[in-house]
Design a protein around this motif. Structure first.
Motif, mmCIF file in Angstrom:
data_model
loop_
_atom_site.group_PDB
_atom_site.id
_atom_site.type_symbol
_atom_site.label_atom_id
_atom_site.label_comp_id
_atom_site.label_asym_id
_atom_site.label_seq_id
_atom_site.Cartn_x
_atom_site.Cartn_y
_atom_site.Cartn_z
ATOM 1 N N ASN A 111 1.065 -1.181 -0.166
ATOM 2 C CA ASN A 111 0.078 0.200 -0.029
ATOM 3 C C ASN A 111 0.859 1.289 0.074
ATOM 4 O OD1 ASN A 111 -1.607 2.103 0.915
ATOM 5 N ND2 ASN A 111 -3.309 0.665 1.404
ATOM 6 N N LYS A 112 1.133 2.007 -1.146
ATOM 7 C CA LYS A 112 2.024 2.912 -1.362
ATOM 8 C C LYS A 112 1.676 4.236 -0.317
ATOM 9 C CE LYS A 112 1.805 5.381 -5.070
ATOM 10 N NZ LYS A 112 1.948 5.814 -6.527
ATOM 11 N N GLU A 113 0.377 4.443 -0.206
ATOM 12 C CA GLU A 113 -0.145 5.610 0.373
ATOM 13 C C GLU A 113 0.013 5.370 1.770
ATOM 14 O OE1 GLU A 113 -2.055 4.241 -1.981
ATOM 15 O OE2 GLU A 113 -1.351 5.878 -3.766
ATOM 16 N N ARG A 114 -0.247 4.347 2.303
ATOM 17 C CA ARG A 114 -0.030 4.022 3.890
ATOM 18 C C ARG A 114 1.249 3.948 4.311
ATOM 19 N NH1 ARG A 114 -4.690 1.762 6.524
ATOM 20 N NH2 ARG A 114 -3.263 1.915 8.465
ATOM 21 N N THR A 115 2.168 3.430 3.408
ATOM 22 C CA THR A 115 3.720 3.071 3.714
ATOM 23 C C THR A 115 4.319 4.771 3.615
ATOM 24 O OG1 THR A 115 3.657 1.005 3.133
ATOM 25 C CG2 THR A 115 5.799 2.304 3.104
ATOM 26 N N THR A 116 4.039 5.542 2.614
ATOM 27 C CA THR A 116 4.521 6.814 2.470
ATOM 28 C C THR A 116 4.091 7.514 3.674
ATOM 29 O OG1 THR A 116 4.302 6.651 -0.003
ATOM 30 C CG2 THR A 116 4.527 8.780 1.014
ATOM 31 N N GLN A 117 3.035 7.614 4.350
ATOM 32 C CA GLN A 117 2.311 8.653 5.241
ATOM 33 C C GLN A 117 3.257 8.011 6.468
ATOM 34 O OE1 GLN A 117 0.927 11.417 5.387
ATOM 35 N NE2 GLN A 117 1.077 11.215 3.016
ATOM 36 N N ALA A 118 3.241 6.843 6.808
ATOM 37 C CA ALA A 118 4.060 6.026 7.885
ATOM 38 C C ALA A 118 5.376 6.635 7.757
ATOM 39 C CB ALA A 118 3.934 4.862 7.771
ATOM 40 N N LEU A 119 6.199 6.809 7.023
ATOM 41 C CA LEU A 119 7.478 7.095 6.877
ATOM 42 C C LEU A 119 7.377 8.457 7.143
ATOM 43 C CD1 LEU A 119 8.595 5.149 3.509
ATOM 44 C CD2 LEU A 119 9.808 5.024 5.666
ATOM 45 N N VAL A 120 6.605 9.365 6.466
ATOM 46 C CA VAL A 120 6.498 10.873 6.903
ATOM 47 C C VAL A 120 6.388 11.013 8.460
ATOM 48 C CG1 VAL A 120 5.351 13.028 6.511
ATOM 49 C CG2 VAL A 120 5.692 11.572 4.435
ATOM 50 N N LYS A 121 5.373 10.189 8.783
ATOM 51 C CA LYS A 121 5.290 10.534 10.404
ATOM 52 C C LYS A 121 6.165 10.133 11.198
ATOM 53 C CE LYS A 121 0.209 10.057 9.799
ATOM 54 N NZ LYS A 121 -1.125 8.999 9.982
ATOM 55 N N ALA A 122 6.892 8.805 10.987
ATOM 56 C CA ALA A 122 8.194 8.339 11.735
ATOM 57 C C ALA A 122 9.239 9.250 11.641
ATOM 58 C CB ALA A 122 8.323 6.956 11.262
ATOM 59 N N ILE A 123 9.548 9.482 10.381
ATOM 60 C CA ILE A 123 10.637 10.605 10.223
ATOM 61 C C ILE A 123 10.491 11.933 10.940
ATOM 62 C CG2 ILE A 123 11.843 11.957 8.818
ATOM 63 C CD1 ILE A 123 11.495 9.752 6.556
ATOM 64 N N ALA A 124 9.347 12.340 11.218
ATOM 65 C CA ALA A 124 9.034 13.564 11.753
ATOM 66 C C ALA A 124 9.039 13.380 13.299
ATOM 67 C CB ALA A 124 7.472 14.083 11.253
ATOM 68 N N GLN A 125 8.475 12.229 13.860
ATOM 69 C CA GLN A 125 8.530 12.143 15.440
ATOM 70 C C GLN A 125 10.099 11.946 15.813
ATOM 71 O OE1 GLN A 125 5.931 11.695 17.502
ATOM 72 N NE2 GLN A 125 7.598 12.060 18.886
ATOM 73 N N ALA A 126 10.963 10.985 14.899
ATOM 74 C CA ALA A 126 12.230 10.745 15.176
ATOM 75 C C ALA A 126 12.859 12.208 15.291
ATOM 76 C CB ALA A 126 13.032 9.990 14.307
ATOM 77 N N ASN A 127 12.580 13.012 14.456
ATOM 78 C CA ASN A 127 13.264 14.520 14.331
ATOM 79 C C ASN A 127 12.696 15.131 15.528
ATOM 80 O OD1 ASN A 127 12.234 17.304 13.284
ATOM 81 N ND2 ASN A 127 14.562 16.828 12.887
ATOM 82 N N LYS A 128 11.559 15.222 15.991
ATOM 83 C CA LYS A 128 11.008 15.740 17.160
ATOM 84 C C LYS A 128 11.581 15.500 18.311
ATOM 85 C CE LYS A 128 6.520 16.880 19.218
ATOM 86 N NZ LYS A 128 5.009 16.614 19.341
ATOM 87 N N ASN A 129 11.961 13.881 18.468
ATOM 88 C CA ASN A 129 12.400 13.570 19.450
ATOM 89 C C ASN A 129 13.938 13.823 19.604
ATOM 90 O OD1 ASN A 129 10.210 12.345 19.985
ATOM 91 N ND2 ASN A 129 10.930 10.236 19.205
ATOM 92 N N GLY A 130 14.422 14.513 18.934
ATOM 93 C CA GLY A 130 16.019 14.996 18.808
ATOM 94 C C GLY A 130 16.687 13.997 18.472
ATOM 95 N N GLY A 131 16.308 12.715 17.903
ATOM 96 C CA GLY A 131 16.972 11.779 17.463
ATOM 97 C C GLY A 131 16.277 10.610 17.335
ATOM 98 N N GLY A 132 16.162 9.696 16.323
ATOM 99 C CA GLY A 132 15.584 8.449 16.384
ATOM 100 C C GLY A 132 15.999 7.493 15.000
ATOM 101 N N VAL A 133 15.641 6.353 15.155
ATOM 102 C CA VAL A 133 15.893 5.149 14.139
ATOM 103 C C VAL A 133 14.722 5.036 13.590
ATOM 104 C CG1 VAL A 133 16.889 2.828 13.531
ATOM 105 C CG2 VAL A 133 18.058 4.453 15.384
#
Length: 453
Positions: free
Chosen positions: A63-85
């Motif tokens: 599912n391209k749309e769901r996976t793309t959005q998940a990557l956007v959200k996870a990257i944003a959260q890792a950045n917000k945390n000050g660092g993340g994998v």
């Protein structure tokens, strides 16, 4: 007073809890030996950072749309945390483009495949990028980082590009050639980059697979990359870059493996290249871009790599208007049977300017090479020779090239150096550079000063 103290305690506890949720990225320093003063390279260490699986953010295989959005959200959260994998689990995950943020490690578990859509619309809106050394707004690279710090792509998984449409774009019909001609003229006129919009129905300027643009403290480690629309890994105006243990297979048009461009403090090691173009191509902008930005590619170490196919082991140019200096290529191997033109190829033309100096290569082994071990040519223009005229003539000083202990089985020549009468190539030292069979002359020279063998 009794009311103030509990308030202060609560404020302290809230701040402490927020700090505990942060995952700061440490910096690791790598010292690299080279025959020039090589600065230590700083790369991010995510070992203390929280891991965020894209599956927990709604990614669904296929599912391209769901996976793309998940990557956007996870990257944003890792950045917000000050660092993340940001973790991509085992399985094949179809996605559109990915835009990294600072303090983020995109990690692919063993058996994970991020499969990138072939639809050009999935890489819009257009971003500040470049095409063959000229800055413009174009389709976003499949993975794009702009003005980021402390970023990584790691793991034993695979990045793979679907090629259905990009393959069609490999052709260079008249409409495409007119578009790159327009871009060349815009660059030569120093038109602001924002006005160089190259996304239209006919330009078909393919995006790079991975571009680290104006970013620093970068690590790429362990991954496999299969296919690419254009250049595969493109550190552009980047600083402190380590690319290691990476396997690249890309056999399309312009499919270089790694293209450090106007980038400094770079280490490329223990990689395997199976390419349709140069394994590694060091660049620094075309014509006015290099003259305008004035940032050379500098302090680059390339060691312990294996090349299975490619035009060159290492090419320098043709886009080198910002200059290239302090490059060390050591302990690399080209497999017998690889389709290779040169081991080291320095190429420029009367329009580039820039310079090349302090280039060292040692301990390299190769089988048959179609041309030779060292090539230096100063009149390489490809399609540009007839496409556009020379607007401003600037020659390229090339000097201080040192080769030691390079061996091939079969070559046409050991070295071919074609300098210009007005700007001879200077100070070329070859020591223990040999081939079992030399089909033509060992050394072919025009306009060279101080050649030693």
């Amino acid at each position: 007073m009794k009311r103030v103290i509990p308030g202060l305690i609560m404020l302290f506890l809230t701040a402490f809890a927020a700090a505990q949720q942060k995952s700061p990225v440490d910096l690791q320093t790598i010292k690299v030996k080279a025959p020039f003063e090589m600065p230590a390279i700083r790369i991010p260490d995510f070992s203390k950072c929280k891991r965020l699986s894209i599956a927990d953010f709604g990614a669904i295989q296929g599912n391209k749309e769901r996976t793309t959005q998940a990557l956007v959200k996870a990257i944003a959260q890792a950045n917000k945390n000050g660092g993340g994998v940001v973790v991509v689990p085992k399985g094949e995950w179809l996605t559109a483009g990915i835009r990294l943020k600072s303090n983020v490690n995109l990690h692919l578990n063993k058996g994970a495949v991020l499969l990138f859509s072939e639809q050009p619309a999935d890489y819009l809106p257009a971003v500040h990028s470049s095409w063959e050394g000229m800055e413009c707004y174009n389709y976003a690279p499949l993975i794009y980082a702009y003005e980021c710090k402390n970023i990584a792509i790691t793991g034993e998984g695979e990045l793979k590009a679907k090629m259905d449409i990009w393959k069609q774009w490999f052709a260079r019909p008249k409409a495409h050639m007119e578009s790159i001609k327009r871009l060349y003229n815009l660059a030569m006129a120093y038109t602001p980059v924002k006005e160089r919009q190259m996304v239209n129905d006919s330009a078909h300027l393919r995006p790079q697979f991975i571009q680290f643009n104006r970013s620093e403290n970068i690590l790429v480690d362990g991954i496999t990359i299969t296919n690419s629309p254009f250049w595969t890994i493109h550190p552009y105006l980047a600083k402190n870059v380590v690319i290691r243990n990476v396997k690249v297979w890309a056999h399309g048009h312009n499919n270089d493996g790694i293209d450090p461009e106007m980038s400094q403090n770079v280490l490329i090691e223990n990689c395997i290249f199976d390419q349709g173009d140069d394994a590694i191509a060091i660049k620094s902008g075309r014509n006015p871009e290099g003259w305008r930005l004035k940032i050379p590619s500098k302090n680059i170490v390339i060691r312990n790599n294996l090349v299975k196919n490619g035009h060159q082991l290492v090419a320098l140019g043709t886009e080198l208007s910002g200059g290239i200096e302090n490059v060390f290529i050591d302990s690399c191997t080209v497999v017998d049977g690889a389709k290779l033109n040169h081991l080291i190829f320095i190429k420029t033309n009367e329009r580039m300017g820039g310079y090349v100096k302090n280039i060292y290569a040692s301990n390299i082994r190769a089988g048959k090479i179609d041309l030779g071990i060292l090539g230096i040519e100063t009149d390489v223009l490809y399609q540009w020779r007839t496409l556009v005229p020379t607007v401003e003539r600037r020659l390229t000083p090339i000097s201080d090239i040192h080769l030691d202990n390079l061996q091939a089985s079969n070559v046409k020549f050991l070295s071919r150096i074609l300098g210009q009468k007005e700007q001879p190539v200077k100070n070329v030292l070859l020591k223990n550079v040999n081939a079992d069979t030399i089909q033509d002359k060992a050394h072919i020279q025009e306009n060279v000063i101080n050649f030693k063998n």
